[in-house]
Scaffold this motif. Structure first.
Motif, PDB file in Angstrom:
ATOM      1  N   ALA A   1     -80.824 -47.916  52.084  1.00  0.00           N
ATOM      2  CA  ALA A   1     -80.462 -47.361  53.235  1.00  0.00           C
ATOM      3  C   ALA A   1     -80.656 -47.608  54.443  1.00  0.00           C
ATOM      4  CB  ALA A   1     -80.433 -45.650  52.675  1.00  0.00           C
ATOM      5  N   VAL A   2     -82.020 -47.492  54.292  1.00  0.00           N
ATOM      6  CA  VAL A   2     -82.995 -47.560  55.546  1.00  0.00           C
ATOM      7  C   VAL A   2     -82.689 -48.912  55.978  1.00  0.00           C
ATOM      8  CG1 VAL A   2     -85.088 -47.691  56.702  1.00  0.00           C
ATOM      9  CG2 VAL A   2     -84.064 -45.947  55.459  1.00  0.00           C
ATOM     10  N   LEU A   3     -83.076 -50.084  54.711  1.00  0.00           N
ATOM     11  CA  LEU A   3     -82.900 -51.091  55.598  1.00  0.00           C
ATOM     12  C   LEU A   3     -81.345 -51.695  56.362  1.00  0.00           C
ATOM     13  CD1 LEU A   3     -83.467 -54.537  55.727  1.00  0.00           C
ATOM     14  CD2 LEU A   3     -82.742 -54.350  52.864  1.00  0.00           C
ATOM     15  N   PHE A   4     -79.831 -50.848  55.450  1.00  0.00           N
ATOM     16  CA  PHE A   4     -78.950 -50.815  56.931  1.00  0.00           C
ATOM     17  C   PHE A   4     -78.957 -49.572  57.882  1.00  0.00           C
ATOM     18  CE2 PHE A   4     -74.949 -49.067  57.860  1.00  0.00           C
ATOM     19  CZ  PHE A   4     -73.737 -49.698  57.189  1.00  0.00           C
ATOM     20  N   TYR A   5     -80.165 -49.874  58.087  1.00  0.00           N
ATOM     21  CA  TYR A   5     -79.567 -48.931  59.330  1.00  0.00           C
ATOM     22  C   TYR A   5     -81.046 -49.992  60.383  1.00  0.00           C
ATOM     23  CZ  TYR A   5     -81.840 -46.090  63.711  1.00  0.00           C
ATOM     24  OH  TYR A   5     -82.098 -45.671  64.803  1.00  0.00           O
ATOM     25  N   ALA A   6     -81.630 -50.693  59.979  1.00  0.00           N
ATOM     26  CA  ALA A   6     -82.330 -51.990  60.527  1.00  0.00           C
ATOM     27  C   ALA A   6     -81.547 -52.339  60.364  1.00  0.00           C
ATOM     28  CB  ALA A   6     -83.538 -52.461  59.848  1.00  0.00           C
ATOM     29  N   THR A   7     -80.494 -53.234  59.585  1.00  0.00           N
ATOM     30  CA  THR A   7     -79.868 -54.219  60.247  1.00  0.00           C
ATOM     31  C   THR A   7     -78.151 -53.488  61.202  1.00  0.00           C
ATOM     32  OG1 THR A   7     -78.468 -53.949  57.861  1.00  0.00           O
ATOM     33  CG2 THR A   7     -80.035 -55.813  57.800  1.00  0.00           C
ATOM     34  N   HIS A   8     -78.419 -52.695  61.498  1.00  0.00           N
ATOM     35  CA  HIS A   8     -76.950 -52.449  61.771  1.00  0.00           C
ATOM     36  C   HIS A   8     -77.565 -51.807  63.649  1.00  0.00           C
ATOM     37  CE1 HIS A   8     -74.888 -52.884  58.211  1.00  0.00           C
ATOM     38  NE2 HIS A   8     -73.551 -53.262  58.771  1.00  0.00           N
ATOM     39  N   TYR A   9     -78.234 -50.921  63.715  1.00  0.00           N
ATOM     40  CA  TYR A   9     -78.681 -50.062  64.920  1.00  0.00           C
ATOM     41  C   TYR A   9     -79.845 -50.801  65.293  1.00  0.00           C
ATOM     42  CZ  TYR A   9     -74.958 -47.427  62.972  1.00  0.00           C
ATOM     43  OH  TYR A   9     -74.285 -46.603  62.472  1.00  0.00           O
ATOM     44  N   SER A  10     -80.716 -52.076  64.582  1.00  0.00           N
ATOM     45  CA  SER A  10     -81.987 -52.193  65.296  1.00  0.00           C
ATOM     46  C   SER A  10     -81.742 -53.112  66.509  1.00  0.00           C
ATOM     47  CB  SER A  10     -83.144 -52.693  64.422  1.00  0.00           C
ATOM     48  OG  SER A  10     -82.248 -54.342  64.342  1.00  0.00           O
ATOM     49  N   PRO A  11     -82.583 -52.788  68.037  1.00  0.00           N
ATOM     50  CA  PRO A  11     -81.811 -53.879  69.541  1.00  0.00           C
ATOM     51  C   PRO A  11     -82.430 -54.919  69.169  1.00  0.00           C
ATOM     52  CG  PRO A  11     -83.572 -51.537  69.513  1.00  0.00           C
ATOM     53  CD  PRO A  11     -83.683 -51.690  67.777  1.00  0.00           C
ATOM     54  N   ALA A  12     -82.896 -54.701  68.087  1.00  0.00           N
ATOM     55  CA  ALA A  12     -82.904 -57.380  68.325  1.00  0.00           C
ATOM     56  C   ALA A  12     -81.486 -57.284  67.462  1.00  0.00           C
ATOM     57  CB  ALA A  12     -83.878 -57.680  66.921  1.00  0.00           C
ATOM     58  N   VAL A  13     -80.733 -56.881  66.175  1.00  0.00           N
ATOM     59  CA  VAL A  13     -79.759 -57.380  65.300  1.00  0.00           C
ATOM     60  C   VAL A  13     -79.082 -57.015  66.555  1.00  0.00           C
ATOM     61  CG1 VAL A  13     -78.319 -56.245  64.002  1.00  0.00           C
ATOM     62  CG2 VAL A  13     -81.083 -56.779  63.142  1.00  0.00           C
ATOM     63  N   LEU A  14     -78.653 -55.923  67.571  1.00  0.00           N
ATOM     64  CA  LEU A  14     -77.361 -55.746  68.511  1.00  0.00           C
ATOM     65  C   LEU A  14     -77.774 -57.067  69.026  1.00  0.00           C
ATOM     66  CD1 LEU A  14     -77.448 -52.340  68.793  1.00  0.00           C
ATOM     67  CD2 LEU A  14     -76.190 -53.649  67.040  1.00  0.00           C
ATOM     68  N   ASP A  15     -78.929 -57.204  69.962  1.00  0.00           N
ATOM     69  CA  ASP A  15     -78.902 -57.948  71.101  1.00  0.00           C
ATOM     70  C   ASP A  15     -78.459 -59.864  70.317  1.00  0.00           C
ATOM     71  OD1 ASP A  15     -79.572 -56.015  72.686  1.00  0.00           O
ATOM     72  OD2 ASP A  15     -81.626 -57.205  73.117  1.00  0.00           O
ATOM     73  N   ALA A  16     -78.709 -59.768  69.360  1.00  0.00           N
ATOM     74  CA  ALA A  16     -77.959 -61.347  68.351  1.00  0.00           C
ATOM     75  C   ALA A  16     -76.418 -61.303  68.667  1.00  0.00           C
ATOM     76  CB  ALA A  16     -78.753 -61.259  67.569  1.00  0.00           C
ATOM     77  N   ALA A  17     -76.400 -60.363  68.047  1.00  0.00           N
ATOM     78  CA  ALA A  17     -74.898 -60.048  67.747  1.00  0.00           C
ATOM     79  C   ALA A  17     -74.905 -60.765  69.387  1.00  0.00           C
ATOM     80  CB  ALA A  17     -74.200 -58.381  66.839  1.00  0.00           C
ATOM     81  N   LEU A  18     -74.282 -60.501  70.596  1.00  0.00           N
ATOM     82  CA  LEU A  18     -73.797 -60.737  71.558  1.00  0.00           C
ATOM     83  C   LEU A  18     -74.112 -62.186  71.492  1.00  0.00           C
ATOM     84  CD1 LEU A  18     -75.180 -57.461  73.834  1.00  0.00           C
ATOM     85  CD2 LEU A  18     -72.560 -57.628  72.277  1.00  0.00           C
ATOM     86  N   GLU A  19     -75.231 -62.289  71.051  1.00  0.00           N
ATOM     87  CA  GLU A  19     -75.188 -64.509  71.271  1.00  0.00           C
ATOM     88  C   GLU A  19     -74.279 -65.175  70.686  1.00  0.00           C
ATOM     89  OE1 GLU A  19     -79.838 -64.889  71.073  1.00  0.00           O
ATOM     90  OE2 GLU A  19     -79.966 -62.739  72.233  1.00  0.00           O
ATOM     91  N   GLY A  20     -73.412 -64.520  69.656  1.00  0.00           N
ATOM     92  CA  GLY A  20     -72.949 -65.392  68.140  1.00  0.00           C
ATOM     93  C   GLY A  20     -72.758 -64.945  66.982  1.00  0.00           C
ATOM     94  N   ALA A  21     -71.960 -65.729  66.485  1.00  0.00           N
ATOM     95  CA  ALA A  21     -72.670 -65.571  64.788  1.00  0.00           C
ATOM     96  C   ALA A  21     -73.389 -66.509  64.277  1.00  0.00           C
ATOM     97  CB  ALA A  21     -71.591 -66.348  63.916  1.00  0.00           C
ATOM     98  N   GLU A  22     -74.266 -67.005  64.862  1.00  0.00           N
ATOM     99  CA  GLU A  22     -75.381 -68.376  64.605  1.00  0.00           C
ATOM    100  C   GLU A  22     -76.362 -67.285  64.485  1.00  0.00           C
ATOM    101  OE1 GLU A  22     -77.926 -70.667  61.985  1.00  0.00           O
ATOM    102  OE2 GLU A  22     -75.628 -70.251  61.778  1.00  0.00           O
ATOM    103  N   ALA A  23     -76.597 -66.533  65.963  1.00  0.00           N
ATOM    104  CA  ALA A  23     -78.043 -66.148  66.394  1.00  0.00           C
ATOM    105  C   ALA A  23     -77.665 -64.825  65.549  1.00  0.00           C
ATOM    106  CB  ALA A  23     -77.938 -65.758  67.789  1.00  0.00           C
TER     107      ALA A  23
END
Length: 475
Positions: free
Chosen positions: A302-324
Motif C-alpha cells: 500500500a505504501v509502495l503504491f503511494y510511492a509509485t503513484h504520488y511521489s514527485p519523481a515518478v509524477l515528473d517522469a510520467a511527463l517525460e514519456g513511457a521509457e523515462a
C-alpha cells in the motif's frame, strides 16, 4: 547469518507467514531429510506434534493443512493456489498423504489433519511456534526425529540451530557494511556517503549481481500487484465462518468512478484499498509477498503504491514519456524495498517480527516502520530522516496486541493494515519536515518493542485467549 532483502520479502501463500508459510517450509525440510537420507521406503508412519500458538490458532491460520503440503514436498514460494486446493481436497477425500511426492519421489501413507497431535498449552523453550516431526518404521522404530520452530515472517529454525536467514550456509558471504543496529547502519551511511538503500544494496551485492537483485525486487513488486489485482476480481465473503465481506471490489469500483484522473486528494482512499485488497487475498489463502509477515502483508504494497503513484519523481517522469516513467518507477520500487529491508534487518536482529512472540507490534508495527523508511528514502530523506521515519512509525504501534477473532487473519487484521499504512506515510512526512535529529532513536524503540512483547500477557500473542478473540462472538 546475514539477513537478505530476499529473506524478509518472500512469496508464499496466506493467511499467515508464521502459521502457514513457516510450518510448510519446516515440513518440507523434514520431507527432504527422508528423501535425501534414503529413509522414504522404510517409512510406514508419521507422527506430527504441534505446540503453543501453532496449535491454539492453527486451524484458522491454515497451519495443519500447510504441514500436509510441506510433507508432500511443496514449496510455499512456488506452489499455486489451484495446486493447494487440489492436493488438500485429495487428502481430505482419500485420507492419504503423498509423502515427498513433490520432491520427485513419493510414498502414499494414511495421514490427515486429524492425525496431528495438538498441544495448545505446551510451549517449547525456543519459541511458542513449535513442531515435531517423526518418521516411523513398520515396527514403530523412529527413523527420523526433527523439531522446528516458526519464528515469524516465514523464518524457520531447527532445534539446536541459531536464528538465521532463509539462505543456506553455503551462500554466506562477508558483508562490506555489516550492521545489526540503526546506529551502525547510520555510521556506514556517514562514512561512505551512501543512502540506506545503497548500503543495503552493497551488502546484497556480496552474494548476488546487481541485475539479479533488480530482477528479484521487481518480481516481488509484480507479485504484490498481482495479489492486489486478483483480490479486486473476487466477490462474496472470506472463508472461515465469520462471513466477512470482501470490500475491495466495491471500493475499487467506487474509486474509479469518483477519482478517474487520480486526484491527489484521494491518495488515502487508494492506499486503504490496496492494503485491504492484499490482506483479503491473504485471508483467503492466496499468493502474497510476506512483507515481512503475511498478517502485515498489505502495508508495504500500500505504501509502495503511494510511492509509485504520488511521489514527485515518478509524477515528473510520467511527463517525460513511457521509457523515462518505467525507468524511474522501477528504480523507485528497488530503492523502496531495499531501504525497507534494511530496517527489517534491525527488527530481526534486535527483537522479533512474530506476533506469537511479541504481539502484533512485531508484525504490523515492524511493517509500518519498514514502509515509513522506504517512503522517506523515496521522497529524498537523508539517512537520519529515514531512520526517524521508521522510529516514529514503530513508536506509535508499541503495545499492539495480536488477538484475531476465531484465529483468522481477518478481524482486526485487514483494517489494521490500512491504518498502519497511513501511519507509515504520515511518519515519513513528519520525518521529512525535520532535520533528522530526534530525542528517541530507532534502536531504543526496537528494544522497547522487544521488552513490551516479553511483558505482554500470552493472551494477546496469537493464542485466541484474550482481547477481541474472546470478547466478540464469532457467529
Amino acid at each position: 547469518m546475514a539477513i537478505s532483502v530476499f529473506d524478509l520479502f518472500t512469496v508464499g501463500i496466506g493467511p499467515s507467514s508464521s502459521h502457514t508459510v513457516g510450518p510448510m517450509r519446516a515440513a518440507r525440510r523434514f520431507a527432504q531429510t527422508l528423501a535425501e537420507g534414503g529413509l522414504l521406503e522404510r517409512t510406514e508412519g508419521l507422527r506430527v506434534d504441534v505446540y503453543g500458538s501453532l496449535a491454539a490458532t492453527g486451524r484458522g491460520h491454515g497451519t495443519f493443512t500447510a504441514i500436509l503440503l510441506g510433507l508432500e514436498g511443496y514449496d510455499p514460494e512456488v506452489v499455486l493456489p489451484d495446486q493447494v486446493e487440489e492436493r488438500l481436497a485429495s487428502i481430505a477425500s482419500t485420507g492419504t498423504l503423498a509423502l515427498c511426492s513433490a520432491l520427485g519421489a513419493g510414498k502414499d501413507l494414511p495421514f490427515t489433519v486429524e492425525d496431528m497431535v495438538q498441544h495448545p498449552l505446551t510451549v517449547l523453550d525456543r519459541h511458542t511456534n513449535g513442531m515435531r516431526f517423526q518418521a516411523l518404521a513398520a515396527d514403530g522404530a523412529v527413523l527420523a526425529d526433527e523439531t522446528w520452530f516458526s519464528v515469524g515472517g516465514g523464518f524457520i529454525v531447527q532445534e539446536g540451530e541459531e536464528d538465521a536467514g532463509q539462505a543456506g550456509p553455503a551462500e554466506e558471504a562477508p558483508l562490506p557494511h555489516p550492521f545489526t543496529t540503526a546506529r551502525e547502519l547510520l555510521e556506514h551511511c556517514r562514512s561512505t556517503g551512501k543512502g540506506i538503500s545503497e548500503v543495503m544494496l552493497a551488502n546484497e551485492l556480496a552474494s548476488r549481481d546487481e541485475e539479479e537483485i533488480r530482477r528479484g525486487l521487481l518480481h516481488l513488486w509484480s507479485v504484490m500487484e498481482e495479489c492486489k489485482d486478483m483480490s479486486l476480481r473476487r466477490t462474496g465473503t472470506l472463508p472461515g465462518g465469520l462471513d466477512v465481506a470482501r470490500r475491495a471490489p466495491d471500493w475499487h469500483a467506487r474509486l474509479r468512478s469518483e477519482d478517474p484522473d487520480r486526484d491527489p486528494r484521494f491518495w488515502q482512499e487508494w492506499v486503504n484499498l490496496v492494503a485491504l485488497a492484499v490482506n483479503e487475498e491473504n485471508a483467503s489463502g492466496g499468493r502474497v509477498v510476506t512483507a515481512p509477515t503475511n498478517g502485515a502483508a498489505g502495508i508495504i504494497p500500500a505504501v509502495l503504491f503511494y510511492a509509485t503513484h504520488y511521489s514527485p519523481a515518478v509524477l515528473d517522469a510520467a511527463l517525460e514519456g513511457a521509457e523515462a516513467h518505467r525507468r524511474v518507477l522501477e528504480d523507485t520500487v528497488c530503492r523502496f524495498l531495499l531501504a525497507a529491508a534494511a530496517v527489517g534487518v534491525l527488527y530481526k536482529e534486535q527483537a522479533s517480527i512474530s506476533g506469537a512472540e511479541v504481539g502484533c507490534q512485531g508484525e504490523v508495527g515492524s511493517a509500518s516502520s519498514m514502509a515509513a523508511a522506504g517512503l522517506a528514502e523515496i521522497l529524498g530523506g537523508s539517512p537520519e530522516q529515514v531512520e526517524n521515519a521508521a522510529e516514529i512509525a514503530m513508536e506509535h504501534n508499541l503495545g499492539l496486541t495480536c488477538d484475531p477473532i476465531g484465529g483468522l487473519v481477518q478481524i482486526p487484521c485487514i483494517e489494521r493494515n490500512a491504518i498502519a499504512a497511513a501511519k507509515a506515510i504520515n511518519a515519513a512526512k513528519m520525518a521529512l519536515w525535520g532535520d533528522g535529529t530526534h530525542r528517541v532513536s530507532l534502536d531504543e524503540v526496537i528494544v522497547t518493542m522487544r521488552e513490551t512483547g516479553k511483558d505482554m500477557s500470552h493472551k494477546y500473542k496469537e493464542t485466541a485467549l484474550g482481547g477481541l478473540a474472546v470478547n466478540v462472538v464469532e457467529c
